[in-house]
Design an enzyme around this catalytic site. Structure first.
Site, PDB file in Angstrom:
ATOM      1  N   VAL A 103      -8.950  -0.830  -5.600  1.00 22.95           N
ATOM      2  CA  VAL A 103      -9.275  -1.046  -4.193  1.00 22.95           C
ATOM      3  C   VAL A 103     -10.209   0.090  -3.808  1.00 22.95           C
ATOM      4  O   VAL A 103      -9.785   1.230  -3.645  1.00 22.95           O
ATOM      5  CB  VAL A 103      -8.022  -1.068  -3.301  1.00 22.95           C
ATOM      6  CG1 VAL A 103      -8.420  -1.228  -1.837  1.00 22.95           C
ATOM      7  CG2 VAL A 103      -7.089  -2.200  -3.713  1.00 22.95           C
ATOM      8  N   LYS A 110      -1.002  -1.038  -4.197  1.00 23.80           N
ATOM      9  CA  LYS A 110      -2.187  -0.190  -4.102  1.00 23.80           C
ATOM     10  C   LYS A 110      -1.687   1.235  -4.288  1.00 23.80           C
ATOM     11  O   LYS A 110      -1.084   1.821  -3.395  1.00 23.80           O
ATOM     12  CB  LYS A 110      -2.894  -0.372  -2.765  1.00 23.80           C
ATOM     13  CG  LYS A 110      -4.140   0.507  -2.617  1.00 23.80           C
ATOM     14  CD  LYS A 110      -4.787   0.319  -1.255  1.00 23.80           C
ATOM     15  CE  LYS A 110      -5.952   1.273  -1.071  1.00 23.80           C
ATOM     16  NZ  LYS A 110      -6.554   1.150   0.294  1.00 23.80           N
ATOM     17  N   TYR A 149       0.867  -1.178   0.000  1.00 23.00           N
ATOM     18  CA  TYR A 149       0.000   0.000   0.000  1.00 23.00           C
ATOM     19  C   TYR A 149       0.903   1.227   0.000  1.00 23.00           C
ATOM     20  O   TYR A 149       1.541   1.543   0.995  1.00 23.00           O
ATOM     21  CB  TYR A 149      -0.910  -0.037   1.225  1.00 23.00           C
ATOM     22  CG  TYR A 149      -1.961   1.046   1.308  1.00 23.00           C
ATOM     23  CD1 TYR A 149      -2.127   2.010   0.316  1.00 23.00           C
ATOM     24  CD2 TYR A 149      -2.830   1.094   2.390  1.00 23.00           C
ATOM     25  CE1 TYR A 149      -3.100   2.980   0.406  1.00 23.00           C
ATOM     26  CE2 TYR A 149      -3.818   2.054   2.495  1.00 23.00           C
ATOM     27  CZ  TYR A 149      -3.945   3.004   1.504  1.00 23.00           C
ATOM     28  OH  TYR A 149      -4.915   3.969   1.607  1.00 23.00           O
TER      29      TYR A 149
END
Length: 308
Positions: free
Chosen positions: A206, A164, A136
């Protein structure tokens, strides 16, 4: 479960009762709504999941329940957000033992680690598990950027597979593709940049507002995949005021209000978060109300996903 890092993966909220217990019945309602809409994975324990307020026992309960509901239909991914490397390794091992399909990993929490410290942290966790990992990368909120040079080193580990992408820099998607090709899969982590990110090559999304509007979110993804960009933009323009509720410090409260309005959630949050009130509550209510009143008819797009 073997899977590909692609498609719509909701970062689901955690449902609570009025007396601050896990509401597993309502949680199941929402997960089933996501599956019926045709999402491609479920992500637990992110910011929207209020993971920092959950006990280890509660996280285990949510993971077990989600795996049971999904029943191998889609991968179940859990977020790792810990203060220490030892804590992150323990969480990763626990997730694997319980049957998680993959991990989403934040850099060390509450400490602004250097680039070297961040890479050692990611590597240590990756080497402790066989689960595939999505890093992330959100320097805006977490003040640590995973640069392309850092990814060059991290990708020496086979199970670090995706990012992400939440830098807010759309051109970063092209930089990643130019440097790594398909070796590093990209999922957009910013609702208000998702369509643009997928057009530029991101494999997935996401998503946050998917928690309240799963069918519309999946429709945008499917239309982009089919090259039907103008139709995707039509839905996206309707969606944008709602998507902007995700890029706000009170995103959890905002999205839970939207979930309640669409009948697949409640407003209950865990302290120190509190429900919205006053002018800000009215502002969010107005956005949600207008969104519901002008909600597009998805049947005209003739998509084949389950809820469309």
């Amino acid at each position: 479960m073997n899977f590909q890092w692609k498609g719509v993966m909701p970062a689901v909220t955690t449902k609570f009762t009025a007396d601050d217990q896990l509401d597993m019945d309502l949680f199941a309602v929402n997960i089933n709504a996501q599956l019926e809409a045709g999402v491609h994975g479920i992500i637990l324990g992110g910011t929207l999941g209020e993971a920092s307020t959950l006990t280890s026992k509660e996280k285990e309960c949510l993971l077990r329940e989600t795996i049971d509901i999904c029943n191998q239909k889609v991968p179940v991914i859990i977020n790792i957000a810990e203060q220490s490397t030892a804590g992150a390794i323990e969480s990763a091992k626990k997730a694997e033992s319980l049957g998680a399909s993959g991990l989403m990993m934040l850099p060390p929490m509450r400490y602004k680690a250097t680039s070297r410290e961040t890479m050692v942290y990611f590597k240590a966790v990756a080497q402790s598990t066989s689960l595939p990992i999505m890093v992330y990368n959100n320097p805006v909120d977490y003040q640590i950027e995973v640069t392309l040079d850092m990814f060059e080193e991290l990708l020496k580990l086979d199970n670090i597979q995706a990012v992400k992408e939440s830098t807010r820099d759309i051109s970063n998607i092209t930089r990643i593709k130019n440097r790594f090709g398909d070796r590093l899969k990209i999922l957009s982590g910013v609702d208000t940049l998702a369509l643009e990110s997928m057009v530029m090559g991101a494999e997935g999304w996401v998503a946050g507002l998917v928690c309240a509007f799963p069918a519309e979110t999946v429709a945008i993804y499917e239309l982009v995949q089919q090259g039907r960009i103008a139709e995707a933009i039509e839905i996206y323009r309707w969606f944008l005021p709602l998507l902007e509720l995700d890029i706000n410090p009170q995103l959890v409260q905002n999205i839970k209000m939207a979930e309640k309005a669409t009948g697949i959630g409640s407003e209950f949050v865990r302290a120190p978060r509190l429900p919205l009130e006053g002018k800000e509550r009215q502002r969010v209510e107005n956005i949600i109300k207008k969104g519901l009143e002008t909600r597009p008819d998805l049947s005209k797009f003739k998509l084949k996903t389950a809820a469309l």
